[in-house]
Design a protein around this motif. Structure first.
Motif, PDB file in Angstrom:
ATOM      1  N   ASP A   7     -45.020 -50.534 -39.205  1.00 42.11           N
ATOM      2  CA  ASP A   7     -44.211 -51.712 -38.920  1.00 42.11           C
ATOM      3  C   ASP A   7     -44.613 -52.369 -37.614  1.00 42.11           C
ATOM      4  O   ASP A   7     -44.741 -53.580 -37.535  1.00 42.11           O
ATOM      5  N   VAL A   8     -44.816 -51.570 -36.565  1.00 40.49           N
ATOM      6  CA  VAL A   8     -45.067 -52.127 -35.242  1.00 40.49           C
ATOM      7  C   VAL A   8     -45.914 -51.159 -34.426  1.00 40.49           C
ATOM      8  O   VAL A   8     -45.797 -49.945 -34.575  1.00 40.49           O
ATOM      9  N   VAL A  10     -46.508 -50.195 -30.541  1.00 39.73           N
ATOM     10  CA  VAL A  10     -45.766 -50.351 -29.288  1.00 39.73           C
ATOM     11  C   VAL A  10     -46.662 -49.977 -28.112  1.00 39.73           C
ATOM     12  O   VAL A  10     -47.275 -48.908 -28.116  1.00 39.73           O
ATOM     13  N   ASP A  39     -40.716 -57.970 -28.502  1.00 45.75           N
ATOM     14  CA  ASP A  39     -41.516 -58.025 -29.725  1.00 45.75           C
ATOM     15  C   ASP A  39     -42.398 -59.258 -29.713  1.00 45.75           C
ATOM     16  O   ASP A  39     -41.994 -60.319 -29.235  1.00 45.75           O
ATOM     17  N   LYS A  41     -43.890 -61.278 -32.672  1.00 42.79           N
ATOM     18  CA  LYS A  41     -43.950 -61.505 -34.120  1.00 42.79           C
ATOM     19  C   LYS A  41     -45.202 -62.317 -34.401  1.00 42.79           C
ATOM     20  O   LYS A  41     -45.308 -63.473 -33.976  1.00 42.79           O
ATOM     21  N   VAL A  47     -47.734 -56.290 -39.631  1.00 44.56           N
ATOM     22  CA  VAL A  47     -47.579 -55.458 -38.440  1.00 44.56           C
ATOM     23  C   VAL A  47     -47.381 -56.348 -37.212  1.00 44.56           C
ATOM     24  O   VAL A  47     -48.029 -57.379 -37.072  1.00 44.56           O
ATOM     25  N   SER A  48     -46.484 -55.926 -36.344  1.00 46.47           N
ATOM     26  CA  SER A  48     -46.215 -56.644 -35.097  1.00 46.47           C
ATOM     27  C   SER A  48     -46.640 -55.792 -33.908  1.00 46.47           C
ATOM     28  O   SER A  48     -46.908 -54.600 -34.049  1.00 46.47           O
ATOM     29  N   LEU A  49     -46.652 -56.407 -32.745  1.00 46.17           N
ATOM     30  CA  LEU A  49     -46.819 -55.681 -31.487  1.00 46.17           C
ATOM     31  C   LEU A  49     -45.492 -55.711 -30.752  1.00 46.17           C
ATOM     32  O   LEU A  49     -44.764 -56.698 -30.814  1.00 46.17           O
ATOM     33  N   ALA A  50     -45.191 -54.624 -30.064  1.00 46.27           N
ATOM     34  CA  ALA A  50     -43.997 -54.565 -29.225  1.00 46.27           C
ATOM     35  C   ALA A  50     -44.401 -53.994 -27.874  1.00 46.27           C
ATOM     36  O   ALA A  50     -45.409 -53.282 -27.761  1.00 46.27           O
TER      37      ALA A  50
END
Length: 120
Positions: A7-8, A10, A39, A41, A47-50
C-alpha cells in the motif's frame, strides 16, 4: 495467492513535510499532512509514499559495506540529464554520477536516503 498488497512505502526523516515536498517535485502528486505523518498520493493511484518524523534520524551511508543503506528507490526517467538537473534543483545531492554512460545515477534526497534515476 498473495497474503497482502503493498500500500505505502514509508520513509523515516527529520522533516516529513519538507521531504514529501521534495518527492512531490520529483514524482508529482498531492501532499496530505497529518501531525508527524505525511502522505504523498501519487498520480494514477497505486502505491504511495509516506514520510514519518523520526527524532534522532541518522541518514544511511552510501556506499558503505559496513553500514546499511536501508533501502533505495529506483525512479525511471525519459531524459536522465534533464531529470538530474531537476532533482538537484529540488535539493538532491549526487552520490555516484561519474559514469555518465551507465543506465542509472545515484543521488541522496534532502534527508539522505539514496535513490537512483534510471533510463527507461
Amino acid at each position: 495467492m498473495a497474503i497482502a498488497k503493498l500500500d505505502v512505502v514509508v520513509l523515516d526523516c527529520p522533516d516529513p513535510v519538507a521531504l514529501a515536498g521534495f518527492y512531490a517535485g520529483v514524482l508529482g502528486g498531492t501532499v496530505v499532512e497529518d501531525a508527524d505523518w505525511v502522505d504523498l498520493k501519487l498520480p494514477g493511484g497505486g502505491v504511495s509514499l509516506a514520510f514519518q518524523a523520526a527524532p534522532g534520524f541518522v541518514p544511511p551511508e552510501w556506499p558503505a559495506p559496513d553500514h546499511s543503506q536501508q533501502f533505495h528507490l529506483d525512479l525511471t526517467v525519459e531524459d536522465i540529464d534533464a531529470a538530474e538537473k531537476e532533482v538537484l534543483a529540488l535539493g538532491a545531492r549526487p552520490l555516484e554520477v561519474e559514469d555518465r554512460e551507465r543506465s542509472f545515477r545515484v543521488y541522496a534526497d534532502p534527508a539522505g536516503h539514496p535513490f537512483c534515476l534510471c533510463r527507461c
